[in-house]
Design a protein around this motif. Sequence first.
Motif, PDB file in Angstrom:
ATOM      1  N   THR A   1       0.683  -1.352   0.104  1.00 47.13           N
ATOM      2  CA  THR A   1      -0.039  -0.178   0.044  1.00 47.13           C
ATOM      3  C   THR A   1       0.778   1.092  -0.053  1.00 47.13           C
TER       4      THR A   1
ATOM      5  N   ARG B   1       8.628 -10.869  -2.590  1.00 45.78           N
ATOM      6  CA  ARG B   1       9.007 -12.106  -2.482  1.00 45.78           C
ATOM      7  C   ARG B   1       8.678 -12.807  -3.774  1.00 45.78           C
TER       8      ARG B   1
ATOM      9  N   ASP C   1      13.574 -12.547   0.025  1.00 46.35           N
ATOM     10  CA  ASP C   1      12.642 -12.708   0.995  1.00 46.35           C
ATOM     11  C   ASP C   1      13.317 -12.265   2.565  1.00 46.35           C
TER      12      ASP C   1
ATOM     13  N   ALA D   1      12.324 -12.373   5.360  1.00 44.30           N
ATOM     14  CA  ALA D   1      12.383 -13.222   6.550  1.00 44.30           C
ATOM     15  C   ALA D   1      13.169 -14.130   6.582  1.00 44.30           C
TER      16      ALA D   1
ATOM     17  N   CYS E   1       9.842  -0.347   3.473  1.00 39.71           N
ATOM     18  CA  CYS E   1       8.485  -0.225   3.818  1.00 39.71           C
ATOM     19  C   CYS E   1       8.013  -1.652   3.714  1.00 39.71           C
TER      20      CYS E   1
ATOM     21  N   ASP F   1       8.914  -7.976  12.072  1.00 39.69           N
ATOM     22  CA  ASP F   1       9.370  -7.151  11.485  1.00 39.69           C
ATOM     23  C   ASP F   1      10.957  -6.782  11.830  1.00 39.69           C
TER      24      ASP F   1
ATOM     25  N   LYS G   1       7.538  -3.511  16.016  1.00 39.21           N
ATOM     26  CA  LYS G   1       7.897  -2.349  15.261  1.00 39.21           C
ATOM     27  C   LYS G   1       8.901  -1.710  15.999  1.00 39.21           C
TER      28      LYS G   1
ATOM     29  N   GLN H   1      -2.434   4.739  11.600  1.00 40.36           N
ATOM     30  CA  GLN H   1      -2.923   3.964  10.673  1.00 40.36           C
ATOM     31  C   GLN H   1      -3.519   4.367   9.624  1.00 40.36           C
TER      32      GLN H   1
HETATM   33  N1  NAP Z   1      -0.913   0.228   7.223  1.00 40.31           N
HETATM   34  C1  NAP Z   1      -0.714   0.858   8.077  1.00 40.31           C
HETATM   35  O1  NAP Z   1      -1.787   1.427   8.711  1.00 40.31           O
HETATM   36  C2  NAP Z   1       0.619   1.557   8.682  1.00 40.31           C
HETATM   37  C3  NAP Z   1       0.564   2.519   9.890  1.00 40.31           C
HETATM   38  C4  NAP Z   1       2.055   2.784  10.141  1.00 40.31           C
HETATM   39  C5  NAP Z   1       3.184   2.233   9.524  1.00 40.31           C
HETATM   40  N2  NAP Z   1       2.914   1.028   8.832  1.00 40.31           N
HETATM   41  C6  NAP Z   1       4.018   0.332   8.335  1.00 40.31           C
HETATM   42  O2  NAP Z   1       4.233   0.550   6.945  1.00 40.31           O
HETATM   43  C7  NAP Z   1       5.027  -0.342   6.070  1.00 40.31           C
HETATM   44  C8  NAP Z   1       3.960  -0.484   4.920  1.00 40.31           C
HETATM   45  O3  NAP Z   1       2.653  -1.140   5.299  1.00 40.31           O
HETATM   46  P1  NAP Z   1       1.648  -1.193   4.097  1.00 40.31           P
HETATM   47  O4  NAP Z   1       0.313  -1.304   4.706  1.00 40.31           O
HETATM   48  O5  NAP Z   1       2.096  -0.639   2.915  1.00 40.31           O
HETATM   49  O6  NAP Z   1       1.783  -2.967   4.077  1.00 40.31           O
HETATM   50  P2  NAP Z   1       1.205  -3.816   3.043  1.00 40.31           P
HETATM   51  O7  NAP Z   1       0.399  -3.285   2.000  1.00 40.31           O
HETATM   52  O8  NAP Z   1       0.726  -5.188   3.630  1.00 40.31           O
HETATM   53  O9  NAP Z   1       2.526  -4.560   1.858  1.00 40.31           O
HETATM   54  C9  NAP Z   1       3.456  -5.185   2.890  1.00 40.31           C
HETATM   55  C10 NAP Z   1       4.747  -4.898   1.711  1.00 40.31           C
HETATM   56  O10 NAP Z   1       5.781  -5.881   2.602  1.00 40.31           O
HETATM   57  C11 NAP Z   1       6.174  -6.810   1.816  1.00 40.31           C
HETATM   58  N3  NAP Z   1       6.925  -7.897   2.367  1.00 40.31           N
HETATM   59  C12 NAP Z   1       6.252  -8.574   3.265  1.00 40.31           C
HETATM   60  N4  NAP Z   1       7.056  -9.513   3.865  1.00 40.31           N
HETATM   61  C13 NAP Z   1       8.059  -9.572   3.160  1.00 40.31           C
HETATM   62  C14 NAP Z   1       9.062 -10.309   3.126  1.00 40.31           C
HETATM   63  N5  NAP Z   1       9.332 -11.684   3.908  1.00 40.31           N
HETATM   64  N6  NAP Z   1      10.146 -10.126   2.400  1.00 40.31           N
HETATM   65  C15 NAP Z   1       9.982  -9.070   1.500  1.00 40.31           C
HETATM   66  N7  NAP Z   1       8.957  -8.355   1.460  1.00 40.31           N
HETATM   67  C16 NAP Z   1       8.112  -8.445   2.304  1.00 40.31           C
HETATM   68  C17 NAP Z   1       5.472  -7.189   0.681  1.00 40.31           C
HETATM   69  O11 NAP Z   1       5.831  -7.409  -0.616  1.00 40.31           O
HETATM   70  P3  NAP Z   1       5.649  -8.851  -1.342  1.00 40.31           P
HETATM   71  O12 NAP Z   1       4.243  -9.304  -1.064  1.00 40.31           O
HETATM   72  O13 NAP Z   1       5.691  -8.343  -2.698  1.00 40.31           O
HETATM   73  O14 NAP Z   1       6.644  -9.549  -1.327  1.00 40.31           O
HETATM   74  C18 NAP Z   1       4.527  -5.903   0.577  1.00 40.31           C
HETATM   75  O15 NAP Z   1       5.075  -4.840  -0.390  1.00 40.31           O
HETATM   76  C19 NAP Z   1       4.862  -1.770   7.246  1.00 40.31           C
HETATM   77  O16 NAP Z   1       6.230  -1.575   7.775  1.00 40.31           O
HETATM   78  C20 NAP Z   1       4.029  -1.077   8.395  1.00 40.31           C
HETATM   79  O17 NAP Z   1       4.197  -1.554   9.367  1.00 40.31           O
HETATM   80  C21 NAP Z   1       1.739   0.885   8.201  1.00 40.31           C
END
Ligand code: NAP
Length: 280
Positions: A13, A34, A49, A51, A69, A76, A123, A144
């Motif tokens: 996102t 991934r 990956d 992880a 990101c 994490d 986090k 969020q």
């Molecule tokens: N969403 C919120 O409200 C919010 C608020 C504050 C902070 N954040 C932080 O902002 C960041 C992005 O959030 P988001 O909502 O954009 O997340 P998201 O839409 O769930 O996307 C997660 C991303 O992480 C990648 N990913 C996950 N596991 C991985 C792994 N093992 N290896 C490589 N890539 C991996 C995925 O890539 P692939 O699937 O392509 O591998 C995907 O691009 C996160 O760190 C989250 O904690 C989010």
Amino acid sequence: MAAPILVTGGTGTLGRLVVPRLRDAGYEVRVLSRRRREGGAGVEFVTGDLATGEGVEAAVAGTEIVVHCAGGAKGDEVKTGHLVRAGSPAGVRHLVYISVVGADRVPVASGLDRAIFGYFASKLAAERVVADSGLPWTTLRATQFHDLLFMVVRQLARLPVIPVPAGIRFQPVDAGEVADRLVELALGAPAGLVPDLAGPRVYELAELVRSYLRAGGRHRPILPVRVPGKAARALRDGANLAPDRAVGRRTWEEFLAGRVTSPAGGARRRSRRVAGPRRS
Ligand SMILES: NC(=O)c1ccc[n+]([C@@H]2O[C@H](COP(=O)([O-])OP(=O)(O)OC[C@H]3O[C@@H](n4cnc5c(N)ncnc54)[C@H](OP(=O)(O)O)[C@@H]3O)[C@@H](O)[C@H]2O)c1
């Protein structure tokens, strides 16, 4: 020519909003995912990956700026550990991390806390991995995103009676505004922990659910549920909010208007319809 900027989570996102902004600023971008994907103009995808650490060194090689990101509900700190270990020998001169408001204020003490709110502890642990990495770093905590809360309320609204954790509030922020700020930070000097980025208004979760239902012309009973534990208490006390940093501009109502329109207006959303019977 400038080295490409690595964006982990560049398919998520937030990350997929960061990538075009870096392109607009004139940078080549490398995205770690991934899954194997086709690149495009100025955007290269590498498979890895975080992880397991597989493919991460190759992803980081030749980059100087990393915008991290990638993230998930848990682990994490492990993912970030693999990234910083690959970043040290590669000569990364700026690691930018996105964390969450409340990471340092939501105590994850019991098994119950961990099961429901372990994300905040994860986090915070990842923030520490970044700060202790030896790499120059910047960390931004955001509240969020609209998209996340939209997903949550959409799921809840599928239930005939909607259980909502009592007293827990959110301050939704626009992911595009977070992406703007992350790019600004990534292109600047490493700044450590910078001021939080929070949305313009605080809402009870029940209020977010009601506004979603209203926008789709629906009604459902809402059942407040008291969640036990220290983490839930901290959230009721507003640990996930930053009212003094309500610098986000786009409101939940504006976001919702782009996703759901009233039944009178055709009950259409850009992505999916509000759950409910289809109209012919
Ligand atoms: N969403 C919120 O409200 C919010 C608020 C504050 C902070 N954040 C932080 O902002 C960041 C992005 O959030 P988001 O909502 O954009 O997340 P998201 O839409 O769930 O996307 C997660 C991303 O992480 C990648 N990913 C996950 N596991 C991985 C792994 N093992 N290896 C490589 N890539 C991996 C995925 O890539 P692939 O699937 O392509 O591998 C995907 O691009 C996160 O760190 C989250 O904690 C989010």
